[in-house]
Design an enzyme around this catalytic site. Structure first.
Site, PDB file in Angstrom:
ATOM      1  N   ASN A 197      54.437 -47.053  27.035  1.00 16.48           N
ATOM      2  CA  ASN A 197      54.879 -47.611  25.756  1.00 16.48           C
ATOM      3  C   ASN A 197      56.247 -48.296  25.840  1.00 16.48           C
ATOM      4  OD1 ASN A 197      52.481 -47.037  24.564  1.00 16.48           O
ATOM      5  ND2 ASN A 197      53.161 -45.123  23.603  1.00 16.48           N
ATOM      6  N   ILE A 243      50.898 -53.656   9.687  1.00 19.24           N
ATOM      7  CA  ILE A 243      52.087 -54.200  10.355  1.00 19.24           C
ATOM      8  C   ILE A 243      53.079 -54.756   9.322  1.00 19.24           C
ATOM      9  CG2 ILE A 243      51.023 -54.686  12.620  1.00 19.24           C
ATOM     10  CD1 ILE A 243      50.981 -57.641  11.580  1.00 19.24           C
ATOM     11  N   ASP A 244      52.991 -54.202   8.106  1.00 22.25           N
ATOM     12  CA  ASP A 244      53.873 -54.689   7.040  1.00 22.25           C
ATOM     13  C   ASP A 244      55.356 -54.520   7.371  1.00 22.25           C
ATOM     14  OD1 ASP A 244      52.937 -51.904   6.743  1.00 22.25           O
ATOM     15  OD2 ASP A 244      54.374 -51.835   5.095  1.00 22.25           O
ATOM     16  N   GLN A 245      55.714 -53.458   8.082  1.00 24.29           N
ATOM     17  CA  GLN A 245      57.136 -53.243   8.392  1.00 24.29           C
ATOM     18  C   GLN A 245      57.631 -54.236   9.435  1.00 24.29           C
ATOM     19  OE1 GLN A 245      58.996 -50.933   6.505  1.00 24.29           O
ATOM     20  NE2 GLN A 245      57.035 -51.035   5.443  1.00 24.29           N
ATOM     21  N   ASP A 295      51.201 -38.393  20.359  1.00 30.14           N
ATOM     22  CA  ASP A 295      50.478 -38.766  21.579  1.00 30.14           C
ATOM     23  C   ASP A 295      50.196 -37.574  22.494  1.00 30.14           C
ATOM     24  OD1 ASP A 295      50.535 -41.302  20.582  1.00 30.14           O
ATOM     25  OD2 ASP A 295      52.121 -42.031  21.901  1.00 30.14           O
ATOM     26  N   ILE A 332      51.169 -38.613  11.624  1.00 29.94           N
ATOM     27  CA  ILE A 332      51.451 -40.025  11.938  1.00 29.94           C
ATOM     28  C   ILE A 332      50.206 -40.886  11.694  1.00 29.94           C
ATOM     29  CG2 ILE A 332      52.267 -41.656  13.699  1.00 29.94           C
ATOM     30  CD1 ILE A 332      54.382 -39.536  13.107  1.00 29.94           C
TER      31      ILE A 332
HETATM   32  C1  EPZ Z   1      53.418 -46.510  18.902  1.00 31.99           C
HETATM   33  O1  EPZ Z   1      52.463 -47.126  18.055  1.00 31.99           O
HETATM   34  C2  EPZ Z   1      52.674 -46.137  20.165  1.00 31.99           C
HETATM   35  N1  EPZ Z   1      52.114 -47.343  20.728  1.00 31.99           N
HETATM   36  C3  EPZ Z   1      51.576 -45.128  19.854  1.00 31.99           C
HETATM   37  O2  EPZ Z   1      51.053 -44.706  21.087  1.00 31.99           O
HETATM   38  C4  EPZ Z   1      52.185 -43.904  19.147  1.00 31.99           C
HETATM   39  O3  EPZ Z   1      51.151 -43.038  18.738  1.00 31.99           O
HETATM   40  C5  EPZ Z   1      53.001 -44.331  17.918  1.00 31.99           C
HETATM   41  O4  EPZ Z   1      53.978 -45.345  18.314  1.00 31.99           O
HETATM   42  C6  EPZ Z   1      53.743 -43.180  17.264  1.00 31.99           C
HETATM   43  O5  EPZ Z   1      54.605 -42.572  18.179  1.00 31.99           O
HETATM   44  C7  EPZ Z   1      52.891 -48.157  21.441  1.00 31.99           C
HETATM   45  O6  EPZ Z   1      54.060 -47.907  21.642  1.00 31.99           O
HETATM   46  C8  EPZ Z   1      52.245 -49.367  21.998  1.00 31.99           C
HETATM   47  P1  EPZ Z   1      54.196 -46.736  14.554  1.00 31.99           P
HETATM   48  P2  EPZ Z   1      52.957 -47.957  16.792  1.00 31.99           P
HETATM   49  O7  EPZ Z   1      54.475 -48.095  14.079  1.00 31.99           O
HETATM   50  O8  EPZ Z   1      54.270 -48.570  17.109  1.00 31.99           O
HETATM   51  C9  EPZ Z   1      52.579 -46.706  10.041  1.00 31.99           C
HETATM   52  C10 EPZ Z   1      49.391 -44.077  22.614  1.00 31.99           C
HETATM   53  O9  EPZ Z   1      48.451 -43.244  22.666  1.00 31.99           O
HETATM   54  N2  EPZ Z   1      53.001 -48.113  10.000  1.00 31.99           N
HETATM   55  O10 EPZ Z   1      55.344 -45.853  14.910  1.00 31.99           O
HETATM   56  O11 EPZ Z   1      51.856 -48.846  16.396  1.00 31.99           O
HETATM   57  C11 EPZ Z   1      51.401 -46.486  10.963  1.00 31.99           C
HETATM   58  O12 EPZ Z   1      50.187 -46.779  10.314  1.00 31.99           O
HETATM   59  C12 EPZ Z   1      49.646 -44.884  21.370  1.00 31.99           C
HETATM   60  O13 EPZ Z   1      50.134 -44.329  23.576  1.00 31.99           O
HETATM   61  C13 EPZ Z   1      52.970 -48.800   8.778  1.00 31.99           C
HETATM   62  O14 EPZ Z   1      52.570 -48.243   7.739  1.00 31.99           O
HETATM   63  O15 EPZ Z   1      53.165 -46.787  15.755  1.00 31.99           O
HETATM   64  C14 EPZ Z   1      51.582 -45.032  11.351  1.00 31.99           C
HETATM   65  O16 EPZ Z   1      51.050 -44.228  10.328  1.00 31.99           O
HETATM   66  C15 EPZ Z   1      48.683 -44.682  20.288  1.00 31.99           C
HETATM   67  N3  EPZ Z   1      53.399 -50.094   8.759  1.00 31.99           N
HETATM   68  C16 EPZ Z   1      53.102 -44.851  11.362  1.00 31.99           C
HETATM   69  O17 EPZ Z   1      53.623 -45.939  10.609  1.00 31.99           O
HETATM   70  C17 EPZ Z   1      53.864 -50.729   9.862  1.00 31.99           C
HETATM   71  O18 EPZ Z   1      54.242 -51.907   9.762  1.00 31.99           O
HETATM   72  C18 EPZ Z   1      53.755 -44.879  12.749  1.00 31.99           C
HETATM   73  O19 EPZ Z   1      53.316 -46.022  13.461  1.00 31.99           O
HETATM   74  C19 EPZ Z   1      53.890 -50.025  11.094  1.00 31.99           C
HETATM   75  C20 EPZ Z   1      53.455 -48.717  11.133  1.00 31.99           C
END
Ligand code: EPZ
Length: 419
Positions: free
Chosen positions: A23, A124-126, A306, A328
């Protein structure tokens, strides 16, 4: 279609060396687009997500040369500011980092709607909020994300939720912006610090990565240099939990022990043992049936989502009733149905799963539903009595380098077959 065939009931013992963090690497590769020069990236894991990323960068004119098994040279001196190939970028989630990086370098990015493991809704709103705060216009539709700007100008970004991806994307977009950007409610995962360290090595001005306020002062240009990717916290945690699940004794080398504190604390609460040999080596062993624990996944430094499914395998045969709350992702308990085929007694409803610990698991044909679920099923197969057949290895190949070889070296009877 490849499958893993595991002849189980093996106690894992010995040493394993951890690779670079997936990651972090999937963010550092696109971050090279911000550099006008040549970067040498060491300790890069040899996994399918990285291979796809390299192929995508090549379509943008980046020259990539393999100079060692885990080292590449990335020359971004001349790149084409064109659309990233939609079919390739929509294959995996981390392609969204191309938006921050291309906005920074080209002031324009077009990327396919990111795919990846099925863990429920992944908005991906954030990310969009961060790009807009810096002056970009973002349009999402027809399977793609398009972001454009005349110039990026530093600003305050206050995230509504803690997001790893949005935090990294905001950093990528801010590094070459004019003026100062302050990100509040930032994620603090080790790979965020690693991406910031990579950019700082190449000349960026970033302070506070690893805390919830990150300050970035835009610089005119980034230069080339060498960087080694941080060890993979999740791969290390996977082997730590494999030691507990198989009542084994594993020494885990090339990890950052501090990053594993949330897991080490839980392993000790279960009655197994963790010994820090030095800052980069841990020994984990388990002599008797682990005791029940409750887990709630949280952003770092909480218990990592994870490692949730790998921990679920341990709890499936722990003494007593344990509970996992997944806070999460919406849907990260698909593996529990597979474990139940192996004799586990797990009741998963929404974001909560109750584990009634059974004495032992038995082998069965099961399917990986995401990367970490796949790793969990391997651990379950090694611990279980009998033969386990795991399909959908493409998920596992995305994030673990030579996982079968590593488990074999620890005493597992696991082979990969092509049908
Ligand atoms: C990263 O995903 C990792 N992926 C994921 O690892 C990991 O599970 C996750 O972070 C949490 O630690 C990579 O780094 C490529 P988030 P990411 O944005 O960045 C919500 C693995 O197995 N959210 O921190 O996509 C989202 O839906 C993978 O290695 C919004 O609502 O995760 C979630 O509920 C799977 N809007 C929470 O936030 C947004 O714009 C956290 O997601 C972005 C996220």
């Amino acid at each position: 279609m490849d499958k893993f065939i595991i002849n189980g009931k093996k106690r894992l013992t010995g040493e394993v060396t951890i690779n670079g963090a997936k990651n972090a690497a999937v963010a550092i590769l696109p971050a090279t687009l911000l550099v006008n020069g040549v970067c040498t990236i060491e300790n890069l894991p040899n996994i399918s997500d990285i291979n796809i990323y390299c192929d995508i960068l090549k379509t943008l004119g980046v020259k990539i040369t393999q100079i060692g098994p885990n080292t590449i040279e990335v020359d971004t001196t001349k790149i084409s500011c064109i659309d990233a190939p939609l079919d390739m970028t929509s294959k995996f989630r981390a392609s969204y980092y191309l938006i921050g990086a291309l906005l920074g370098r080209c002031h324009r990015a077009v990327v396919g709607m990111p795919g990846g493991c099925q863990l429920g809704a992944r908005p991906i709103d954030q990310h969009a909020k961060a790009f807009e705060a810096l002056g970009a216009t973002v349009e999402i539709g027809q399977g793609k994300i398009q972001a454009t700007t005349d110039k990026l100008i530093g600003n305050s970004i206050y995230f509504d939720i803690v997001s790893v991806g949005a935090t990294i994307n905001a950093i990528l977009a801010a590094v070459l912006a004019e003026g100062v950007t302050v990100i509040e409610n930032a994620a603090k995962e080790p790979h965020i610090v690693d991406v910031a360290n990579f950019l700082i090595t190449m000349g960026a001005d970033i302070h506070g990565a690893g805390t919830d306020i990150i300050k970035i002062t835009g610089v005119k240009e980034l230069h080339g240099g060498s960087y080694s990717v941080v060890p993979d916290q999740i791969e290390a945690g996977t082997f730590m939990l494999a030691a507990v699940a198989t009542r084994g004794d594993i020494t885990i080398k090339n990890c950052i022990t501090k990053h594993l504190d949330p897991l080490s604390a839980k392993i000790e609460e279960m009655g197994a043992h963790v010994e820090e040999i030095n800052g980069d080596t841990l020994r984990v062993w388990c002599d008797e049936r682990p005791k029940k624990v409750n887990i709630k996944t949280l952003p770092y430094p909480g218990f990592p989502t994870d490692l949730q499914s790998q921990m679920g395998v341990v709890l499936a045969t722990a003494e007593g009733t344990s509970m996992i709350t997944e806070s999460i992702w919406e849907s990260r308990f698909q593996y529990t149905a597979e474990l139940n085929k192996m004799g586990a007694q797990i009741n998963a409803q929404g974001k909560v799963a109750i584990f009634e610990g059974v004495e032992e698991l038995y082998g069965a044909p099961v399917a990986a539903s995401d990367l970490r679920a796949g790793a969990a099923l391997i651990i379950a197969g090694i611990a279980a009595n009998g033969i386990t057949e795991i399909s959908h290895l493409e998920y596992i190949d995305r994030g673990y380098e030579k996982i079968d070889e590593k488990f074999r070296a620890l005493g597992a009877d696991i082979k990969r077959i092509t049908e």
